[in-house]
Motif scaffolding. Structure first.
Motif, short mmCIF file in Angstrom:
data_model
loop_
_atom_site.label_atom_id
_atom_site.label_comp_id
_atom_site.label_asym_id
_atom_site.label_seq_id
_atom_site.Cartn_x
_atom_site.Cartn_y
_atom_site.Cartn_z
N LYS A 192 -36.69 31.11 -22.78
CA LYS A 192 -35.61 31.66 -21.82
C LYS A 192 -34.20 30.87 -22.33
N LEU A 193 -34.60 29.24 -22.02
CA LEU A 193 -33.20 28.77 -22.47
C LEU A 193 -33.47 28.95 -24.50
N ALA A 194 -34.30 29.23 -25.25
CA ALA A 194 -34.13 29.40 -26.65
C ALA A 194 -33.17 30.43 -27.09
N ASP A 195 -33.28 31.20 -25.73
CA ASP A 195 -32.02 32.50 -25.80
C ASP A 195 -30.14 32.18 -25.69
N MET A 196 -30.62 30.96 -23.93
CA MET A 196 -29.85 30.91 -23.72
C MET A 196 -28.91 29.89 -25.13
N ALA A 197 -29.61 28.83 -25.28
CA ALA A 197 -28.44 28.44 -25.91
C ALA A 197 -28.09 28.81 -27.48
N THR A 198 -29.25 30.15 -28.11
CA THR A 198 -28.51 30.66 -29.10
C THR A 198 -27.16 31.23 -29.31
N GLN A 199 -27.20 32.35 -27.05
CA GLN A 199 -25.98 33.15 -27.22
C GLN A 199 -24.29 32.03 -27.25
N VAL A 200 -25.48 30.88 -26.37
CA VAL A 200 -23.96 29.78 -26.33
C VAL A 200 -23.62 29.29 -28.09
N GLU A 201 -24.48 29.27 -29.24
CA GLU A 201 -23.78 29.23 -29.85
C GLU A 201 -23.23 29.80 -30.90
N ALA A 202 -23.80 31.49 -30.64
CA ALA A 202 -23.25 32.65 -31.61
C ALA A 202 -22.06 32.54 -30.86
N ALA A 203 -21.32 32.11 -29.31
CA ALA A 203 -20.19 32.57 -28.47
C ALA A 203 -19.18 31.87 -29.71
N ARG A 204 -19.51 30.31 -29.63
CA ARG A 204 -19.16 29.37 -29.75
C ARG A 204 -18.67 29.70 -31.32
N GLN A 205 -19.49 30.03 -32.14
CA GLN A 205 -18.83 30.58 -33.65
C GLN A 205 -17.93 31.54 -34.33
N LEU A 206 -17.94 32.29 -33.02
CA LEU A 206 -17.62 33.69 -32.61
C LEU A 206 -16.06 33.62 -32.31
N VAL A 207 -15.43 31.94 -31.75
CA VAL A 207 -14.06 31.95 -31.14
C VAL A 207 -13.84 30.84 -32.58
N ARG A 208 -14.50 29.89 -32.99
CA ARG A 208 -14.42 29.54 -34.17
C ARG A 208 -13.83 30.19 -35.12
N ASN A 209 -14.39 31.47 -35.63
CA ASN A 209 -14.21 32.76 -36.89
C ASN A 209 -13.21 32.48 -36.68
N ALA A 210 -12.18 33.75 -34.88
CA ALA A 210 -11.35 33.77 -35.07
C ALA A 210 -10.32 33.09 -35.07
N LEU A 211 -10.15 31.94 -34.68
CA LEU A 211 -8.93 30.82 -34.86
C LEU A 211 -9.06 30.18 -35.91
N ARG A 212 -9.60 30.28 -36.96
CA ARG A 212 -10.01 30.49 -38.38
C ARG A 212 -8.91 31.23 -39.41
N LEU A 213 -9.11 32.16 -38.52
CA LEU A 213 -8.68 33.87 -39.01
C LEU A 213 -6.87 33.88 -38.22
N LYS A 214 -6.86 32.75 -37.46
CA LYS A 214 -5.46 33.50 -36.82
C LYS A 214 -4.63 31.99 -38.04
N ASP A 215 -5.39 30.65 -38.08
CA ASP A 215 -4.60 29.21 -38.14
C ASP A 215 -4.78 29.80 -39.82
N ALA A 216 -5.29 30.64 -40.19
CA ALA A 216 -4.88 31.22 -41.99
C ALA A 216 -3.76 32.07 -42.32
N GLY A 217 -3.97 32.46 -41.04
CA GLY A 217 -2.48 33.80 -41.07
C GLY A 217 -2.94 35.23 -40.82
N VAL A 218 -4.10 35.46 -40.96
CA VAL A 218 -4.20 37.07 -41.44
C VAL A 218 -4.73 37.52 -39.77
N PRO A 219 -4.47 38.88 -40.42
CA PRO A 219 -5.47 39.47 -38.39
C PRO A 219 -6.29 38.74 -38.05
#
Lengths: 379, 380
Positions: B284-311
């Motif tokens: 369960k802890l492993a699943d929780m950690a995986t979700q946290v990390e996936a969420a973090r990277q999804l956020v970073r990806n959206a922001l990198r797109l934004k900072d790069a000026g693309v939709p």
């Protein structure tokens, strides 16, 4: 409801529904707010024979069966999880244990008092910082002539401080580890037994939880429940019986929440129509209605097994597992449907959200439902 | 712990926020939750640390943090207290419409207040207009050189003590969504009345109020963007804000995970073995950690797109939905792992579970996010 309830069960259900609406619901928000033990409501439950509802008439019980009891828990939970939890800790844990493993003398003395509501029951299992018998504050019982002397701490004891009878689990043989744990019936008035503190909880507020201190509490040898070393087996079965009642609690809380969401969804207009008309909302409602129905049937089934004297541990564990999943998700969805309104502390949905978590979390770190279910399959 | 995938500048900001959270927030998170308010001094400390107006560009006196840097701070604040992160997030949220549509003069006014330690607010929601923001009944009428605004906003975050806010009102109710416009309103304007305070189940120390606008007169120049373009502006603003809310949720989830891991290592089972040794808990802890990390990277990806000026609208909505759903699940799982202790107020996870719920609701419910995501999928 298509499950074949007997006429008697239907009457009990109807009576419990009316009782819950008349005597409990008006006070439910206040009980949550103050977190004070609702002694007046407990008194009224005594008058209704709820406290000994599935206990033998010989000891003052109503002998109405475990399913009738589960129906009462469900109805009480629809209006107040805390009140249902008070009854559950008293009946499924304390009274159940004495009825199941108590000697004739123990039943006459203690079960009668519990059935008639002279005393409230509690189950002192958890210890601070570690599971039963494993931590530095564990309760140890040392035999000294015709008494056992109990020393240590118990925490998260529901009905703690208001109970007159505690089932206390204590280590009688430290070398035997988990097999050295025994159960005792301890009078709430015993010398050396005190309340260290009342525990503040997220939900089920009003079902008072306390931390207890046992400072050389003398318990007569005659109050040993079952055999020495049988403590863990006693706890496991009582917890299994309680899982069924907890399933009833989850059914009641989730049903109340769903009805609240339906009412809100019909009234709340967005984009020119009631939000309940949107498929996204209907999907959530349909899922919770399905889950609640399934859980209710599972509760009725397991309660029937228990009252017929058949094995019920696996079925009870399935309820625990399923209830945790669906109870949690139902309330997450109900607040989602009600949005900022449901999130408000003044709205009933936010109380149900907090309460349902209390109905589904583990009572102790010794009950892993998956282990019980799989163990049954693999045996 | 510093994230080595970040640039040195980003690492520095992350560390600053981490230290701030550990020093000022975590020691009082429980007390804030109980009281339903902050200690005043914390806002002073935020100002001293230069974190109160992260989104304000350097030319207007702010630190001009990139989106990724704002997100790093929001995550740390979310880790400490989601209510606090929400309050400070209001400064970012209400800065974004200025960045999108503000004139130089408007920016000087708005950013100036924030740079001087003032709090910003964003008032869009109304009793009858939640997800359906177009059903706005707050009306703005032009009277000579002034706008006169009348109406009531609800669930207005931090608006009990904001200095300045962006408020949405209809300049032409007959046009529905296309009649919505955005305005800058200073708190001291006559007719700005703070109504009932909302008592919430979670994020309790975040101030949520009813905002009543009674014949509020503001200069004509306080119209933000063009008349009738309020909805578009609100949507663009929320695009920018969603990854920040998602970051806050990642912080909540990370805290819940850390608390659960700590418990699993310390709490012994009946045989004297830490419960983390049980596969049921460990997985369960492993699943929780995986979700946290996936969420973090999804956020970073959206922001990198934004900072790069693309939709990045779709990715922002995905990040918000995924991260807030993850926060909800992980917080609930943490309480489950920690059992009776987790359910009591002796532990912080019960607060996290109450706080997490709102992240699925505010800044566009996750149902609205799914409308956004599927709309882009189906219409492109």
């Amino acid at each position: 409801m298509s499950y074949p309830l007997t006429e008697e069960q239907q009457l009990i259900q109807q009576n419990a529904k009316e009782f819950a609406l008349e005597c409990v619901e008006p006070a439910a928000a206040e009980i949550d707010h103050t977190a004070a033990h609702p002694a007046d409501i407990v008194k009224k439950m005594i008058e209704q024979d709820f406290l000994g509802i599935f206990m033998p008439s010989e000891f003052g019980g109503a002998e109405a069966g475990y399913l009738s009891y589960a129906l009462i828990i469900e109805e009480l939970s629809r209006v107040s999880g805390a009140v249902a939890a008070i009854l559950m800790n008293h009946a499924s844990l304390a009274a159940y244990s004495i009825n199941r493993w108590g000697s004739a003398e123990q039943k006459t003395t203690y079960l009668s008092a519990l059935c008639q509501g002279e005393k409230l029951g509690a189950f002192a299992l958890n210890e601070p910082g570690a599971a039963l018998g494993a931590g530095e504050h564990k309760v140890a019982a040392v035999k000294d002539g015709d008494t056992y002397v109990l020393k240590g701490r118990k925490c998260y004891v529901a009905n703690g401080g208001v109970a007159g009878v505690y089932i206390v689990f204590a280590q009688t043989n430290p070398e035997a580890g988990a097999k050295g744990i025994s159960a005792f019936i301890v009078d709430g008035q015993s010398d050396g037994l005190s309340i260290a503190r009342i525990i503040n909880k997220m939900g089920l507020r009003g079902c008072q939880s306390a931390e207890l201190v046992f400072d050389n509490v003398k318990v007569p040898v005659a109050n040993l429940l079952g055999a020495e070393g049988a403590g863990l087996a006693i706890a496991a079965e009582a917890l299994a019986a309680t899982s069924i009642a907890e399933g009833g609690m989850v059914v009641g809380i989730a049903q109340a929440a769903m009805e609240d969401a339906v009412k809100y969804g019909k009234q709340r207009i967005q984009f020119g129509r009631p939000i309940a008309s949107f498929p996204a909302i209907q999907t959530m409602l349909a899922e919770m209605a399905t889950n609640i129905h399934m859980l209710r049937l599972a509760v009725y089934d397991a309660a029937t097994l228990l009252e017929n004297g058949e094995p019920f541990a696996a079925e009870a564990a399935m309820i625990k597992l399923f209830a945790a999943r669906i109870g949690q998700s139902a309330l997450i969805d109900v607040i989602q449907i009600e949005g900022g309104y449901g999130y408000s502390q003044e709205m009933v949905a936010s109380r149900l959200y907090r309460d349902i978590k209390g109905a589904v979390i583990k009572n102790s770190s010794i009950d892993f439902p998956e282990k019980i279910i799989a163990g049954n399959l693999l045996a | 712990m510093v994230d080595m995938s970040l640039s040195p500048e980003q690492q520095k900001v992350q560390q600053l926020a981490q230290e701030f959270t550990a020093k000022y927030i975590i020691p009082v998170d429980r007390e804030w939750d109980e009281k339903g308010e902050f200690h005043e001094f914390i806002l002073e400390e935020v100002k001293k640390a230069g974190l109160n107006c992260m989104a304000v560009p350097k030319e207007y006196g702010g630190p001009g943090y990139s989106s990724v840097m704002q997100s790093l701070v929001a995550e740390q604040w979310g880790y400490g207290c989601a209510a606090f992160a929400t309050t400070l997030g209001g400064n970012g949220l209400s800065s974004y419409p200025l960045a999108i549509a503000g004139t130089d003069e408007q920016k000087k006014l708005y950013y100036g207040r924030l740079v001087n330690g003032g709090m910003g607010g964003f008032a869009l929601t109304e009793p009858g207009a939640g997800s359906d923001a177009g059903s706005c009944s707050t009306i703005a009428k032009l009277d000579g050189e002034e706008w006169v605004i009348n109406g009531t906003k609800c669930f207005a975050t931090t608006c009990g003590y904001t200095d300045i806010m962006v408020v949405f009102a209809s300049t032409d109710p007959s046009k529905g969504v296309k009649g919505l416009s955005a305005f800058i309103i200073e708190k001291e304007r006559a007719g700005v009345i703070v109504g009932a305070v909302e008592h919430k189940m979670g994020i309790r120390s975040s101030n949520t109020v009813e905002l009543i606008l009674k014949n509020v007169r503001i200069p004509k120049t306080h119209l933000l963007g063009k008349e009738g373009e309020g909805m578009k502006l609100a949507m663009k603003t929320l695009d920018m804000a969603r990854p920040i809310v998602a970051s806050l949720a990642v912080g909540v989830a990370q805290r819940a995970l850390d608390e659960a891991v700590k418990f699993a290592k310390e709490y012994l089972d009946v045989n004297g073995k830490p419960i983390g040794k049980h596969q049921a808990i460990a997985f369960k802890l492993a699943d929780m950690a995986t979700q946290v990390e996936a969420a973090r990277q999804l956020v970073r990806n959206a922001l990198r797109l934004k900072d790069a000026g693309v939709p990045y609208t779709k990715e922002a909505a995905m990040a918000k939905t995924f991260a807030t759903d993850a926060a909800m699940r992980v917080a609930a799982d943490a309480v489950e792992i920690m059992g009776q202790y987790g359910y009591s107020k002796d532990a912080i996870v019960e607060k996290l579970m109450r706080d997490a719920k709102v992240t699925q609701i505010y800044e566009g419910t996750n149902q609205v996010q799914r409308i956004v995501i599927s709309g882009i999928l189906l219409n492109s």
